[in-house]
Design a protein around this motif. Structure first.
Motif, short mmCIF file in Angstrom:
data_model
loop_
_atom_site.label_atom_id
_atom_site.label_comp_id
_atom_site.label_asym_id
_atom_site.label_seq_id
_atom_site.Cartn_x
_atom_site.Cartn_y
_atom_site.Cartn_z
N GLY A 240 27.17 42.85 45.83
CA GLY A 240 28.06 43.48 44.84
C GLY A 240 29.08 44.40 45.50
O GLY A 240 30.27 44.39 45.15
N THR A 241 28.62 45.20 46.47
CA THR A 241 29.51 46.13 47.17
C THR A 241 30.56 45.38 47.99
O THR A 241 31.75 45.71 47.95
N ILE A 242 30.11 44.36 48.71
CA ILE A 242 31.04 43.55 49.52
C ILE A 242 32.07 42.88 48.62
O ILE A 242 33.27 42.84 48.95
N SER A 243 31.62 42.38 47.48
CA SER A 243 32.52 41.70 46.56
C SER A 243 33.61 42.63 46.04
O SER A 243 34.78 42.24 45.93
N LEU A 244 33.24 43.86 45.72
CA LEU A 244 34.22 44.82 45.22
C LEU A 244 35.20 45.23 46.31
O LEU A 244 36.42 45.30 46.09
N LEU A 245 34.68 45.50 47.50
CA LEU A 245 35.54 45.88 48.62
C LEU A 245 36.46 44.73 49.04
O LEU A 245 37.58 44.94 49.52
N ALA A 246 35.98 43.50 48.85
CA ALA A 246 36.71 42.32 49.31
C ALA A 246 38.04 42.11 48.57
O ALA A 246 38.86 41.30 49.01
N TRP A 247 38.26 42.85 47.49
CA TRP A 247 39.56 42.76 46.83
C TRP A 247 40.68 43.09 47.83
O TRP A 247 41.78 42.55 47.74
N GLY A 248 40.38 43.97 48.78
CA GLY A 248 41.38 44.35 49.77
C GLY A 248 41.81 43.20 50.66
O GLY A 248 42.91 43.23 51.25
N LEU A 249 40.95 42.17 50.81
CA LEU A 249 41.29 41.01 51.64
C LEU A 249 42.46 40.23 51.07
O LEU A 249 43.15 39.52 51.79
N GLY A 250 42.66 40.34 49.77
CA GLY A 250 43.64 39.49 49.11
C GLY A 250 45.09 39.81 49.37
O GLY A 250 45.96 38.97 49.16
N TYR A 251 45.37 41.03 49.84
CA TYR A 251 46.76 41.47 49.92
C TYR A 251 47.66 40.59 50.78
O TYR A 251 48.80 40.32 50.42
N CYS A 252 47.16 40.16 51.92
CA CYS A 252 48.02 39.43 52.85
C CYS A 252 48.34 38.02 52.37
O CYS A 252 49.09 37.29 53.03
N GLY A 253 47.81 37.64 51.20
CA GLY A 253 48.11 36.30 50.68
C GLY A 253 48.81 36.29 49.34
O GLY A 253 48.96 35.22 48.74
N GLN A 254 49.26 37.45 48.86
CA GLN A 254 49.89 37.52 47.54
C GLN A 254 51.40 37.30 47.65
O GLN A 254 52.13 38.17 48.11
N PRO A 255 51.92 36.15 47.22
CA PRO A 255 53.35 35.85 47.37
C PRO A 255 54.27 36.86 46.71
O PRO A 255 55.34 37.18 47.25
N HIS A 256 53.88 37.40 45.54
CA HIS A 256 54.76 38.33 44.83
C HIS A 256 54.85 39.69 45.52
O HIS A 256 55.79 40.45 45.26
N ILE A 257 53.90 40.00 46.40
CA ILE A 257 53.97 41.23 47.20
C ILE A 257 54.70 40.95 48.52
O ILE A 257 55.57 41.72 48.94
N LEU A 258 54.35 39.85 49.16
CA LEU A 258 54.97 39.50 50.44
C LEU A 258 56.48 39.32 50.31
O LEU A 258 57.23 39.63 51.24
N ILE A 259 56.94 38.82 49.17
CA ILE A 259 58.36 38.60 49.00
C ILE A 259 59.14 39.91 49.00
O ILE A 259 60.32 39.95 49.35
N ARG A 260 58.48 41.02 48.60
CA ARG A 260 59.14 42.33 48.67
C ARG A 260 59.38 42.73 50.12
O ARG A 260 60.41 43.30 50.47
N PHE A 261 58.41 42.43 50.99
CA PHE A 261 58.59 42.72 52.42
C PHE A 261 59.75 41.89 52.97
O PHE A 261 60.54 42.38 53.77
N MET A 262 59.83 40.65 52.53
CA MET A 262 60.87 39.74 53.00
C MET A 262 62.26 40.19 52.54
O MET A 262 63.27 39.91 53.20
N GLY A 263 62.33 40.89 51.39
CA GLY A 263 63.61 41.24 50.81
C GLY A 263 64.17 42.58 51.21
O GLY A 263 65.29 42.94 50.81
N ILE A 264 63.45 43.37 52.02
CA ILE A 264 63.93 44.68 52.42
C ILE A 264 65.14 44.55 53.35
O ILE A 264 65.26 43.58 54.10
#
Length: 496
Positions: A240-264
């Motif tokens: 349960g703890t690992i599953s909750l913390l694992a949300w942080g793993l998702g960031y590097c694969g989110q296109p709608h967030i990564l595109i902001r980095f690309m647009g700076i």
């Protein structure tokens, strides 16, 4: 009906649509519509990235989880906080540099195409397909949150609220594209930040201060203040703890967030953006968790599993019944719109750039831009149909889509930036294995009712399997072409 609240919503919505109309004339080509011509400043980049990141989940999903689970729900916030910082620190500047060098890419699939010289377009088509699948569920979560908001505030039927919210989001995304989405997200990020700080602070004051709040919660259930225990007193499991913390793993694969980095506008602006984003995320996630717990003590009428995600709305309606309350409720709409618009835009860009343009290479810029706009409408209609069940959970839909993107694209994004030996075959195998593992694991977990190892959040096995597959297949494959290796060696020098 409270007309002061209605006026606040009308003013807010009119302001968002006006921004879309303003940028309609400034959007002249596909690069402008999908990436803003790489002209965003540090403040707009950071605030829009975080606003689009959090979605209705910040003011509905997380407070709802904390309302029932107490501080143990904070493990999600911890994972997301760490993930946000590392994403800005490790990924942001590098992906801005590499997407510029690799064919001046304006979407994540097109970046992979240029990075791995995918001349047949196989990888980009697979990526676009997964973007379409997972973003339909992610966008649907925003429409669910929107419907719950309008239902709670104005007493409208769920389906009427769903259609109304969809029309609002479509309006300015259709018109202004990336510029409109980023600037509306900037203002929405500011509103979300202040609203999420004000509401729990005032509620604690009304309860007689922090000490009385703590006593109230202890009287309800003392386990709510334990980050290591469930509310029934049992110890939070390792899975349960690992599953909750694992949300942080998702960031590097989110296109709608990564595109902001690309647009700076410049890679040199990333450091400033990272500081702004980190401060925003720490305060916002902490306050969101606190809202759920404070709401448990503040609201006299208990909320059930379905209505718990409206805890922020119920608190605002009780504390601020007038125009100010309307503005604070607009923060929920802001959190929803700031993510749904980004998701619509990224999905439309995948359809336009990675599907339509691939089969129609002679299409004009103007035609592509209009195809992108109509794609926004089509995707929104499908997402609304997914969101049509009134019992849909914002957190549940976000959880599935977040895992899908994190496992499908996260490992490849990381390895494409850091592992020179990554090959096209490895990339294709990794994307497919990550996406399929997420889908299959989630379905089996539902069938097994989350028993044993199946209680593990699907992003964990999906991410690990994708990472291992990419490395193994790449090592077994022949070395990439020399031009790819040379490009990798020099991409970090790009400062445009």
């Amino acid at each position: 009906m409270n007309y002061s609240v209605m006026i606040a919503f009308i003013v807010y919505i009119a302001f968002m649509v006006a921004i879309g109309a303003y940028f309609y004339k400034k959007t002249t080509n596909v690069s402008d519509y999908f990436l803003g011509g790489r002209k965003l400043g540090a403040w707009v980049t950071s605030m829009s990235a975080q606003a689009s990141d959090m979605s209705g989940w910040l003011l509905m999903g997380l407070p709802g989880a904390a309302y029932f689970s107490g501080l143990s729900a904070g493990w999600i916030a911890i994972g997301l906080g760490i993930g946000t910082y590392l994403n800005w620190l490790i990924i942001a500047k590098r992906i801005r540099q590499y997407t510029k060098v690799a064919g001046d890419s304006i979407t994540l699939p097109s970046y992979f195409t240029h990075r791995f010289r995918d001349e047949k377009g196989i990888l980009s088509m697979i990526c676009a397909m997964f973007i379409l699948i997972f973003f339909l569920f992610y966008t649907a979560s925003g429409f669910v949150a929107c419907a719950k908001l309008f239902s709670s505030v104005f007493g409208l039927g769920y389906h009427v609220s769903l259609i109304f919210g969809g029309i609002i989001i479509i309006a300015y995304t259709f018109a202004g594209g990336f510029f409109a989405v980023s600037w509306t997200d900037f203002f929405q990020g500011i509103l979300m930040f202040f609203a999420i700080i004000i509401v729990p602070s005032v509620a604690i004051f009304d309860l007689g201060g922090a000490a009385n709040f703590v006593n109230e919660i202890n009287n309800i259930n003392p386990n709510m203040f334990s980050i290591f225990k469930n509310v029934d007193g049992s110890t939070l499991s390792l899975i349960g703890t690992i599953s909750l913390l694992a949300w942080g793993l998702g960031y590097c694969g989110q296109p709608h967030i990564l595109i902001r980095f690309m647009g700076i506008s410049s890679p040199s602006e990333i450091k400033k953006s990272r500081k702004i984003a980190t401060i925003w995320i720490i305060f916002s996630l902490t306050a969101a968790t606190l809202i759920g717990m404070v709401g448990r003590a503040y609201l006299t009428t208990p909320l059930d599993a379905i209505t718990s995600e409206t805890v922020y709305i119920e608190m605002v309606s009780k504390m601020f019944p007038g125009f100010l309350g309307g503005i604070l409720l607009c923060a929920v709409l802001a959190s929803i719109m700031s993510t749904a618009d980004s998701q619509l835009l990224v999905t439309a860009s995948a359809i336009t750039e990675d599907f339509y343009k691939f089969f129609n290479k002679e299409v004009s810029e103007k035609q592509l831009m209009w195809i992108g706009r109509w794609s926004v409408i089509i995707v929104a209609i499908v997402a609304c149909s997914i969101a049509s069940n009134p019992e849909s959970s914002v957190l549940g839909l976000v959880s599935y889509a977040w895992a899908g993107f994190g496992a499908t694209f996260g490992p490849l994004v990381v390895l494409s930036l850091f592992y020179k030996r990554t090959t096209l075959k490895g990339a294709i195998a990794g994307v497919i294995s990550g996406g399929v593992t997420t889908i299959v694991w989630q379905q089996v977990a539902l069938a097994m009712d989350g028993a044993g190892i199946w209680g593990l959040y699907e992003i964990v096995p999906g991410f690990l399997i994708s990472l291992i597959v990419i490395i193994l297949v790449s090592k077994l494959d022949k070395e990439p072409a020399q031009e790819i290796l040379d490009e990798f060696d020099r991409y970090t020098l790009c400062e445009e």
